[in-house]
Motif scaffolding. Structure first.
Motif, mmCIF file in Angstrom:
data_model
loop_
_atom_site.group_PDB
_atom_site.id
_atom_site.type_symbol
_atom_site.label_atom_id
_atom_site.label_comp_id
_atom_site.label_asym_id
_atom_site.label_seq_id
_atom_site.Cartn_x
_atom_site.Cartn_y
_atom_site.Cartn_z
ATOM 1 N N GLY A 148 -19.018 -3.538 3.086
ATOM 2 C CA GLY A 148 -18.727 -2.430 3.998
ATOM 3 C C GLY A 148 -17.998 -1.290 3.327
ATOM 4 N N VAL A 149 -18.163 -1.159 2.017
ATOM 5 C CA VAL A 149 -17.491 -0.098 1.266
ATOM 6 C C VAL A 149 -18.041 1.260 1.692
ATOM 7 C CG1 VAL A 149 -17.228 0.885 -1.062
ATOM 8 C CG2 VAL A 149 -16.943 -1.576 -0.693
ATOM 9 N N SER A 150 -17.127 2.193 1.923
ATOM 10 C CA SER A 150 -17.534 3.535 2.316
ATOM 11 C C SER A 150 -17.365 4.540 1.182
ATOM 12 C CB SER A 150 -16.732 3.992 3.543
ATOM 13 O OG SER A 150 -15.348 4.004 3.250
ATOM 14 N N GLY A 151 -16.756 4.149 0.092
ATOM 15 C CA GLY A 151 -16.529 5.041 -1.046
ATOM 16 C C GLY A 151 -15.581 4.383 -2.019
ATOM 17 N N ALA A 152 -14.936 5.210 -2.798
ATOM 18 C CA ALA A 152 -13.986 4.671 -3.768
ATOM 19 C C ALA A 152 -12.760 5.571 -3.788
ATOM 20 C CB ALA A 152 -14.631 4.611 -5.157
ATOM 21 N N PRO A 153 -11.596 5.002 -4.044
ATOM 22 C CA PRO A 153 -11.332 3.590 -4.282
ATOM 23 C C PRO A 153 -11.136 2.809 -2.978
ATOM 24 C CG PRO A 153 -9.313 4.831 -4.582
ATOM 25 C CD PRO A 153 -10.397 5.831 -4.271
ATOM 26 N N GLU A 154 -11.472 1.559 -3.073
ATOM 27 C CA GLU A 154 -11.175 0.591 -2.025
ATOM 28 C C GLU A 154 -10.748 -0.689 -2.728
ATOM 29 O OE1 GLU A 154 -13.832 0.048 1.279
ATOM 30 O OE2 GLU A 154 -14.519 2.128 1.159
ATOM 31 N N THR A 155 -9.823 -1.416 -2.120
ATOM 32 C CA THR A 155 -9.309 -2.633 -2.739
ATOM 33 C C THR A 155 -9.284 -3.762 -1.721
ATOM 34 O OG1 THR A 155 -7.934 -1.272 -4.199
ATOM 35 C CG2 THR A 155 -7.387 -3.608 -4.060
ATOM 36 N N PHE A 156 -9.717 -4.925 -2.172
ATOM 37 C CA PHE A 156 -9.751 -6.134 -1.355
ATOM 38 C C PHE A 156 -8.871 -7.184 -2.017
ATOM 39 C CE2 PHE A 156 -13.701 -3.918 -0.744
ATOM 40 C CZ PHE A 156 -14.010 -4.080 0.592
ATOM 41 N N LEU A 157 -8.097 -7.901 -1.218
ATOM 42 C CA LEU A 157 -7.347 -9.063 -1.699
ATOM 43 C C LEU A 157 -8.138 -10.297 -1.302
ATOM 44 C CD1 LEU A 157 -4.863 -10.559 -2.847
ATOM 45 C CD2 LEU A 157 -3.846 -10.383 -0.551
ATOM 46 N N VAL A 158 -8.459 -11.128 -2.303
ATOM 47 C CA VAL A 158 -9.271 -12.318 -2.087
ATOM 48 C C VAL A 158 -8.458 -13.544 -2.503
ATOM 49 C CG1 VAL A 158 -11.479 -13.427 -2.620
ATOM 50 C CG2 VAL A 158 -11.320 -10.923 -2.626
ATOM 51 N N VAL A 166 -7.163 -8.907 2.794
ATOM 52 C CA VAL A 166 -6.716 -7.528 3.007
ATOM 53 C C VAL A 166 -7.791 -6.594 2.481
ATOM 54 C CG1 VAL A 166 -4.942 -5.794 2.458
ATOM 55 C CG2 VAL A 166 -4.282 -8.178 2.711
ATOM 56 N N HIS A 167 -7.978 -5.474 3.172
ATOM 57 C CA HIS A 167 -8.897 -4.420 2.735
ATOM 58 C C HIS A 167 -8.173 -3.096 2.900
ATOM 59 C CE1 HIS A 167 -12.678 -1.836 3.728
ATOM 60 N NE2 HIS A 167 -12.284 -1.663 2.477
ATOM 61 N N HIS A 168 -8.117 -2.316 1.818
ATOM 62 C CA HIS A 168 -7.459 -1.003 1.858
ATOM 63 C C HIS A 168 -8.412 0.054 1.326
ATOM 64 C CE1 HIS A 168 -4.470 2.118 1.650
ATOM 65 N NE2 HIS A 168 -4.805 2.317 0.394
ATOM 66 N N THR A 169 -8.552 1.126 2.079
ATOM 67 C CA THR A 169 -9.330 2.271 1.643
ATOM 68 C C THR A 169 -8.363 3.345 1.174
ATOM 69 O OG1 THR A 169 -11.052 1.770 3.248
ATOM 70 C CG2 THR A 169 -11.016 4.004 2.380
ATOM 71 N N GLY A 170 -8.566 3.825 -0.044
ATOM 72 C CA GLY A 170 -7.677 4.831 -0.615
ATOM 73 C C GLY A 170 -6.997 4.278 -1.847
ATOM 74 N N ASP A 171 -6.103 5.087 -2.402
ATOM 75 C CA ASP A 171 -5.468 4.686 -3.658
ATOM 76 C C ASP A 171 -4.438 3.591 -3.442
ATOM 77 O OD1 ASP A 171 -3.726 6.639 -2.381
ATOM 78 O OD2 ASP A 171 -2.568 6.602 -4.233
ATOM 79 N N MET A 172 -4.289 2.786 -4.478
ATOM 80 C CA MET A 172 -3.274 1.744 -4.494
ATOM 81 C C MET A 172 -2.019 2.366 -5.100
ATOM 82 S SD MET A 172 -2.404 -1.369 -3.871
ATOM 83 C CE MET A 172 -3.901 -2.295 -3.690
ATOM 84 N N ASN A 173 -0.916 2.231 -4.396
ATOM 85 C CA ASN A 173 0.355 2.755 -4.877
ATOM 86 C C ASN A 173 1.460 1.822 -4.405
ATOM 87 O OD1 ASN A 173 1.118 3.570 -2.149
ATOM 88 N ND2 ASN A 173 -0.346 5.248 -2.411
ATOM 89 N N THR A 174 2.695 2.133 -4.754
ATOM 90 C CA THR A 174 3.824 1.266 -4.419
ATOM 91 C C THR A 174 3.930 1.036 -2.917
ATOM 92 O OG1 THR A 174 5.016 2.102 -6.332
ATOM 93 C CG2 THR A 174 6.319 0.967 -4.683
ATOM 94 N N ARG A 175 3.799 2.092 -2.146
ATOM 95 C CA ARG A 175 3.929 1.988 -0.692
ATOM 96 C C ARG A 175 2.859 1.056 -0.103
ATOM 97 N NH1 ARG A 175 1.128 4.530 2.734
ATOM 98 N NH2 ARG A 175 0.484 6.166 1.302
ATOM 99 N N VAL A 176 1.615 1.251 -0.524
ATOM 100 C CA VAL A 176 0.512 0.423 -0.026
ATOM 101 C C VAL A 176 0.701 -1.025 -0.471
ATOM 102 C CG1 VAL A 176 -1.978 0.014 -0.218
ATOM 103 C CG2 VAL A 176 -1.121 2.337 0.100
#
Length: 190
Positions: A148-158, A166-176
């Protein structure tokens, strides 16, 4: 039709429209829900970006907790997050790259120059940091579509069993990391 019933149709339409608009007004546009949360990684068999003779499968990735990071050299946000992802790698987080090529479309009969892509990837990762244990090449976007990826970046925790937590759309940073990923990883460690 009964005049009473016809009189209720505009009211029913108004109520449905109100509910729909209410959800849009108070929903979080940054939260893109994936139907894969709580489900296993889709089955796949895709080549390694740097060595097309090496194939990666969903089964090979089971047994370890990892992040699957969808990225591309064309993506400025992906470039921006490489430094933070590299810090996570240095702290022991396993990160697998899923290379998402935006320009290639097999439906148009495009020729794909994997040698040029490898050089571009090596240049970018040598400049900005290389957080990846390896990169999977998803040229036809089969895995990206299944996720279900809509673009990049996206990150999944497996997790170790191959379940997406977990699924996050957008950049990975300290807050996220602190808000979404760290709590989920803490629950996985005894």
């Amino acid at each position: 039709m009964n005049k009473k019933v016809l009189g209720l149709v505009p009211l029913a339409i108004f109520i449905l429209l109100s509910v729909f608009l209410y959800q849009g007004l108070f929903g979080n546009p940054r939260e893109i829900q994936t139907g894969r949360l709580g489900h296993n990684m889709p089955a796949f068999s895709l080549p390694d970006l740097m060595d097309e003779k090496k194939m990666w499968t969903d089964k090979e990735l089971q047994g370890e907790v990892y992040l699957l990071n969808v990225w591309g050299t064309w993506c400025p946000t992906c470039l921006a997050e490489l430094g933070y992802l590299t810090e996570l790698k240095e702290k022991g987080v396993k990160i697998v790259g899923l290379y998402y090529d935006q320009a290639y479309d097999p439906d148009f009969g495009d020729k794909f120059d994997v040698v040029a892509l490898r050089e571009e990837v090596n240049n970018m990762l040598s400049r900005a940091g290389n957080p990846y244990a390896f990169n999977i090449l998803d040229l036809n976007r089969s895995l990206a579509l299944d996720l279900g990826v809509s673009g990049a970046p996206e990150t999944f925790l497996v997790n170790k069993e191959g379940k997406i937590l977990v699924h996050h759309t957008g950049d990975m940073n300290t807050r996220v990391w602190r808000a979404k990923f760290a709590p989920a990883i803490q629950e996985l460690t005894p």
